[in-house]
Write an enzyme that holds these catalytic residues in place. Structure first.
Site, PDB file in Angstrom:
ATOM      1  N   GLU A 240      36.771  48.140  39.074  1.00 27.60           N
ATOM      2  CA  GLU A 240      36.354  47.522  37.815  1.00 27.60           C
ATOM      3  C   GLU A 240      35.274  46.470  38.112  1.00 27.60           C
ATOM      4  OE1 GLU A 240      38.378  44.910  34.188  1.00 27.60           O
ATOM      5  OE2 GLU A 240      39.333  44.994  36.138  1.00 27.60           O
ATOM      6  N   HIS A 241      35.621  45.493  38.922  1.00 32.89           N
ATOM      7  CA  HIS A 241      34.674  44.460  39.347  1.00 32.89           C
ATOM      8  C   HIS A 241      34.353  44.666  40.825  1.00 32.89           C
ATOM      9  CE1 HIS A 241      35.556  41.958  35.746  1.00 32.89           C
ATOM     10  NE2 HIS A 241      36.818  42.283  35.960  1.00 32.89           N
TER      11      HIS A 241
END
Length: 442
Positions: free
Chosen positions: A333-334
């Site tokens: 995601e990040h």
């Protein structure tokens, strides 16, 4: 010292490598079974079920008459939030709006495909969208900003925020401040699976929406899966996850500092540091106790659970290429690329929802105020989805226009393909039958 999960990637079996890719929400079958009755209760009982679950599940003082936030509650929120926090919200909203205004597609375009024949797109906003803002492990005005601003920029006429109430039956004050400043004036005190059901089916108070966006717990993820045939559930956004990619040009203590950012969200988060430098890995492990010493007890507990469990820790690779491979397999995601030359690594990363470059761009800045959207696909969905954007709040209609002079050429080719595929009505519609009607007035 707390024993952080540590993996030497090249020594792992294929099954052990696959295990590193799992997230806490991979198997939510247990939640699916529990969520079903909640959804059915909201469908059949409406506000009564919403209020009951607010009391039973959120332990909040909510009644059927208090589900919707009032104007007075909005006004009171501005008195409860400190001026510097309101200033930070305004700063973030300004940057998020600037970024997303650049994303907004033109209302319509047409291209002349061949002389006299035109094709293009028309873009219009989705008529109603619900924005889910979680609260279970903290307050998230940043999620309000990230979901509300692109929706407002897109021009969605009917927007509503659903968010779990606090024990006293109110909504987090900063969330209300962010909502009003972003341009959303409808907020409902409902969270979890019951919130997804409420905006899918509608209740006496809560208007049904065509789509719901925003991250949530496994309860929310399960409800979205079950209701995907009733409401558009948007990009898959579950519990937080992050990967810190570090080469040998940075200090491991810095990598450890950023490793804790998403790990502190909750015990269901995922967080890995991946590096081919043993020095960086050892420095990171050594620095963690000092960093934990500056955190609150609750967040220390969450992050320790993550970093000592099966969904987090430190991965030491045998080469920079192996680090690239693990990042792409994980599809985080990040993703932070910690390096003094971060752009040198960027071309090797193809699977990540958000990529933050260099030692001055921690996830904190990306989450709150840089501008790009921090509502991101989780659980490896970055392989096919991108961040939440203005395009998530609009839909396209194809536009076609063929002039009389251009028609014969197109009709001839369409008729040949129609006959080949066996569609007689398709063929008739571009035959001499049509020609006869076109010559007849009125």
């Amino acid at each position: 010292m707390t024993e952080v999960s540590f993996y030497e990637y090249s020594k792992l079996s294929s099954d052990e490598k696959s295990a590193l890719l799992r997230r806490s929400e991979t198997d939510i079958s247990g939640f699916i079974e529990k969520v079903g009755p909640i959804l059915e209760a909201v469908r059949t009982e409406g506000d009564r079920a919403v209020a009951r679950f607010g009391r039973e599940l959120d332990k909040a003082d909510v009644s059927e008459s208090s589900i919707k936030v009032t104007e007075a509650e909005f006004d009171a929120a501005f008195k409860l939030v400190e001026d510097d926090v309101i200033g930070a919200i305004k700063f973030g909203i300004s940057n998020i709006r600037t970024f997303h205004e650049e994303q907004k597609p033109e209302a319509m375009w047409l291209k002349e495909i061949r002389p006299g024949a035109f094709a293009g797109d028309r873009v219009t906003p989705i008529q109603s969208v619900a924005l889910y803002v979680p609260r279970g492990k903290g307050s998230f005005p940043s999620v309000t900003m990230m979901t509300s601003v692109p929706a407002v920029v897109a021009g969605v006429p009917n927007l509503a925020i659903v968010t779990p109430p606090t024990p006293d039956g109110t909504v987090d004050a900063a969330t209300l401040v962010a909502a009003r400043l972003a341009g959303v004036d409808t907020v409902y005190k409902v969270g979890g699976a019951q919130a997804v059901a409420a905006v899918a089916y509608g209740t006496e108070t809560i208007k049904p929406a065509l789509k719901i966006v925003g991250p949530g717990s496994p309860w929310v993820v399960a409800a979205k899966r079950l209701l995907s045939g009733v409401i558009d559930t948007g990009l898959p956004a579950g519990p937080s996850e992050a990967m810190i990619f570090a080469d040998d040009t940075v200090h491991g203590g810095l990598a450890a500092l950023d490793l804790l950012i998403e790990a502190e969200h909750g015990p269901d988060s995922s967080a890995y540091l991946v590096t081919h430098s043993r020095r960086v890995a050892e420095e990171a492990i050594a620095a963690l106790p000092e960093h934990w010493g500056r955190m609150t007890e609750q967040r220390v507990g969450f992050s320790k659970t993550v970093l000592t469990g099966k969904c987090g820790g430190i991965v030491l690779t045998s080469s920079i290429e192996e680090s690239y491979a693990f990042v792409n397999a994980y599809a985080p995601e990040h993703l932070e690329i910690l390096s003094t030359d971060a752009f040198a690594h960027l071309g090797h990363i193809t699977e990540a929802a958000e990529i933050l470059l260099g030692p001055h761009t921690p996830v904190s800045i990306g989450n709150f105020c840089l501008g790009p959207n921090a509502v991101l696909p989780t659980s490896r969905w970055a392989r096919t989805y991108g961040p939440l954007s203005v395009t998530d709040f609009v839909k396209r209609s194809s536009i076609g226009y063929v002039t009389a002079p251009a028609y014969p050429e197109f009709a001839a080719h369409a008729r040949k393909l129609a006959l080949y595929e066996g569609f007689s009505s398709h063929a008739n519609a571009v035959s001499d039958v049509r020609d006869a009607y076109l010559k007849t007035k009125g």
